[in-house]
Design an enzyme around this catalytic site. Structure first.
Site, PDB file in Angstrom:
ATOM      1  N   GLU A  23       2.951  40.479   0.539  1.00  0.00           N
ATOM      2  CA  GLU A  23       2.103  40.023   0.994  1.00  0.00           C
ATOM      3  C   GLU A  23       1.485  39.084  -0.623  1.00  0.00           C
ATOM      4  O   GLU A  23       1.101  37.564  -0.456  1.00  0.00           O
ATOM      5  CB  GLU A  23       0.368  41.179   0.716  1.00  0.00           C
TER       6      GLU A  23
ATOM      7  N   ASP B 146       3.493  45.354   2.366  1.00  0.00           N
ATOM      8  CA  ASP B 146       2.192  45.626   1.729  1.00  0.00           C
ATOM      9  C   ASP B 146       1.847  46.864   0.695  1.00  0.00           C
ATOM     10  O   ASP B 146       2.302  47.845   0.977  1.00  0.00           O
ATOM     11  CB  ASP B 146       1.148  45.852   2.404  1.00  0.00           C
TER      12      ASP B 146
ATOM     13  N   ILE C 176      -0.447  47.471  -1.418  1.00  0.00           N
ATOM     14  CA  ILE C 176      -1.253  48.004  -1.251  1.00  0.00           C
ATOM     15  C   ILE C 176      -2.466  47.481   0.057  1.00  0.00           C
ATOM     16  O   ILE C 176      -3.210  46.660   0.127  1.00  0.00           O
ATOM     17  CB  ILE C 176      -3.320  48.279  -2.527  1.00  0.00           C
ATOM     18  N   ASP C 177      -1.952  47.994   0.781  1.00  0.00           N
ATOM     19  CA  ASP C 177      -2.925  48.123   1.797  1.00  0.00           C
ATOM     20  C   ASP C 177      -4.174  48.576   2.424  1.00  0.00           C
ATOM     21  O   ASP C 177      -4.468  49.400   2.148  1.00  0.00           O
ATOM     22  CB  ASP C 177      -2.746  47.971   3.467  1.00  0.00           C
TER      23      ASP C 177
ATOM     24  N   THR D  58      -6.831  47.186  -0.638  1.00  0.00           N
ATOM     25  CA  THR D  58      -6.491  46.863  -1.837  1.00  0.00           C
ATOM     26  C   THR D  58      -8.424  46.725  -2.800  1.00  0.00           C
ATOM     27  O   THR D  58      -8.970  47.609  -3.116  1.00  0.00           O
ATOM     28  CB  THR D  58      -6.677  45.249  -2.259  1.00  0.00           C
TER      29      THR D  58
ATOM     30  N   ASP E 117       0.434  44.178   7.145  1.00  0.00           N
ATOM     31  CA  ASP E 117      -0.701  45.221   7.247  1.00  0.00           C
ATOM     32  C   ASP E 117       0.147  45.606   8.422  1.00  0.00           C
ATOM     33  O   ASP E 117      -0.465  47.609   8.922  1.00  0.00           O
ATOM     34  CB  ASP E 117      -1.657  44.582   7.725  1.00  0.00           C
TER      35      ASP E 117
HETATM   36  P1  2AM Z   1      -5.639  44.907   2.588  1.00  0.00           P
HETATM   37  O1  2AM Z   1      -6.340  45.556   1.832  1.00  0.00           O
HETATM   38  O2  2AM Z   1      -4.209  44.614   2.145  1.00  0.00           O
HETATM   39  O3  2AM Z   1      -5.813  43.446   2.131  1.00  0.00           O
HETATM   40  C1  2AM Z   1      -9.397  45.799   6.365  1.00  0.00           C
HETATM   41  O4  2AM Z   1      -9.903  45.441   7.583  1.00  0.00           O
HETATM   42  C2  2AM Z   1      -7.673  45.357   6.500  1.00  0.00           C
HETATM   43  O5  2AM Z   1      -8.013  44.518   6.323  1.00  0.00           O
HETATM   44  C3  2AM Z   1      -6.914  45.377   5.572  1.00  0.00           C
HETATM   45  O6  2AM Z   1      -5.150  46.274   6.318  1.00  0.00           O
HETATM   46  C4  2AM Z   1      -6.616  44.571   4.167  1.00  0.00           C
HETATM   47  O7  2AM Z   1      -5.801  44.361   3.476  1.00  0.00           O
HETATM   48  C5  2AM Z   1      -6.865  43.124   5.670  1.00  0.00           C
HETATM   49  N1  2AM Z   1      -7.467  42.781   5.164  1.00  0.00           N
HETATM   50  C6  2AM Z   1      -8.361  42.261   3.952  1.00  0.00           C
HETATM   51  N2  2AM Z   1      -8.696  41.073   3.832  1.00  0.00           N
HETATM   52  C7  2AM Z   1      -7.944  40.708   4.441  1.00  0.00           C
HETATM   53  C8  2AM Z   1      -7.922  38.859   4.539  1.00  0.00           C
HETATM   54  N3  2AM Z   1      -8.777  38.032   3.859  1.00  0.00           N
HETATM   55  N4  2AM Z   1      -6.897  38.656   5.489  1.00  0.00           N
HETATM   56  C9  2AM Z   1      -5.998  39.341   6.222  1.00  0.00           C
HETATM   57  N5  2AM Z   1      -6.446  40.541   5.824  1.00  0.00           N
HETATM   58  C10 2AM Z   1      -7.151  41.253   5.526  1.00  0.00           C
HETATM   59 CA    CA Z   2      -2.558  44.755   3.594  1.00  0.00          CA
END
Ligand code: 2AM
Ligand code: CA
Length: 280
Positions: A77, A104, A106-107, A109, A231
């Site tokens: 990511e 990923d 930290i999924d 974040t 993700d």
């Molecule tokens: P992340 O924490 O790695 O960004 C939450 O609804 C999910 O959507 C999480 O898996 C998160 O992953 C992802 N996510 C958050 N912001 C995003 C973005 N801007 N584009 C795509 N995925 C996103």
């Molecule tokens: Ca993610």
């Protein structure tokens, strides 16, 4: 000793062993960083966050994988420019590799930044575009979910199996709200419709863990829009190997390029898709 291999290659560890080891190490690292990372940076929007912990954990995993498998490709990511177009382009290119690690660090974040204990490390290995190993590690609960294609999915040595609910009315569902405002509005309408049809709805903020929970039978189904391959890759194999079903929200077959995704125990899948289609 194979003379053609560089000295840095360590033995003949299995793909799964390396994935598990990387996830455990990265999980330990991000747990140690919890509450210490200060202000996050914004990536694509004020909702799209990244911290030093994301970058450090990704570096750690990338280096470990390169030590074991220097010929393999890597898609992480934090190595990709923000935004859906850049992600799709990076994935298209990456999928041409025979072996591709999709990571990923930290999924979840946003949860990590706020100290909400629901985030995970997600590590998958795809061969010719198809996921063959998937690991999702929740360092807070110390739960490591692992799947190998054709060999099942496990947590703490116990085989995972999706839940048995047959109707939406008996189902516990989850979704995730995209950072994209237009998509968020659609998602809010879907959530409002689905929560009235299901037993209840959770929005916990990590797609990878939501998928692991579908695999473990803790959630009956999940859908979300605008997700990226990192993700989804590991979690999708967990769901499939636990006997569940993955698809696009319009019912199209799942592959790593699908961004609008539904996952379920299989039994409620058609009802879930139909309920989503009804939303104006
Ligand atoms: P992340 O924490 O790695 O960004 C939450 O609804 C999910 O959507 C999480 O898996 C998160 O992953 C992802 N996510 C958050 N912001 C995003 C973005 N801007 N584009 C795509 N995925 C996103
Ligand atoms: Ca993610």
């Amino acid at each position: 000793m194979d003379e053609s291999r560089p000295e840095t290659v360590v033995g003949s560890k299995s793909f799964t062993a390396v994935a598990v080891n990387c996830a455990a190490k990265a999980g330990e690292y991000i747990k140690m960083k919890l509450g210490t990372t200060g202000q996050p940076d914004f990536k694509y929007s004020r909702q799209d966050l990244v911290t030093e912990a994301d970058k450090g954990a990704e570096r750690l995993v990338r280096n470990l994988i390169a030590t074991h498998f220097p010929d393999h490709s890597f898609l992480g990511e934090e190595g990709v420019e923000p935004g859906p177009e850049a992600s799709a382009a990076a994935l298209r290119e990456a999928l041409e590799a025979e072996y591709l690690w999709i990571v990923d660090p930290i999924d979840g974040t946003t949860n990590f930044v706020h100290g909400f204990p629901f985030f995970a490390v997600s590590i998958a290995l795809a061969r010719n575009g198809r996921v063959i190993v998937g690991v999702v590690y929740d360092p807070v609960r110390d739960e490591l979910f692992v799947a190998e294609r054709g060999k099942g999915a496990y947590v703490r040595g116990k085989r995972l199996k999706v839940s048995a609910e047959r109707t939406l009315g008996e189902s516990l569902l989850a979704t995730g709200f995209s950072a994209n405002p237009a998509v968020m509005r659609i998602n809010a309408r879907e959530a409002s419709a689905l929560v009235q049809k299901a037993r209840n709805l959770r929005v916990c903020g990590s797609a990878a863990l939501h998928l692991a929970y579908v695999a473990a039978g803790r959630l009956s189904g999940f859908w979300e829009h605008g997700l990226n391959a990192w993700d989804l890759a590991a979690g999708s194999l967990l769901v499939e190997e636990a006997g569940g079903r993955m698809s696009g929200v319009n019912g199209e077959p799942f592959d790593l390029r699908v961004r609008d995704v539904a996952a379920s125990n299989g039994l409620i899948h058609d009802e879930l898709l139909a309920a989503l289609r009804e939303v104006e």
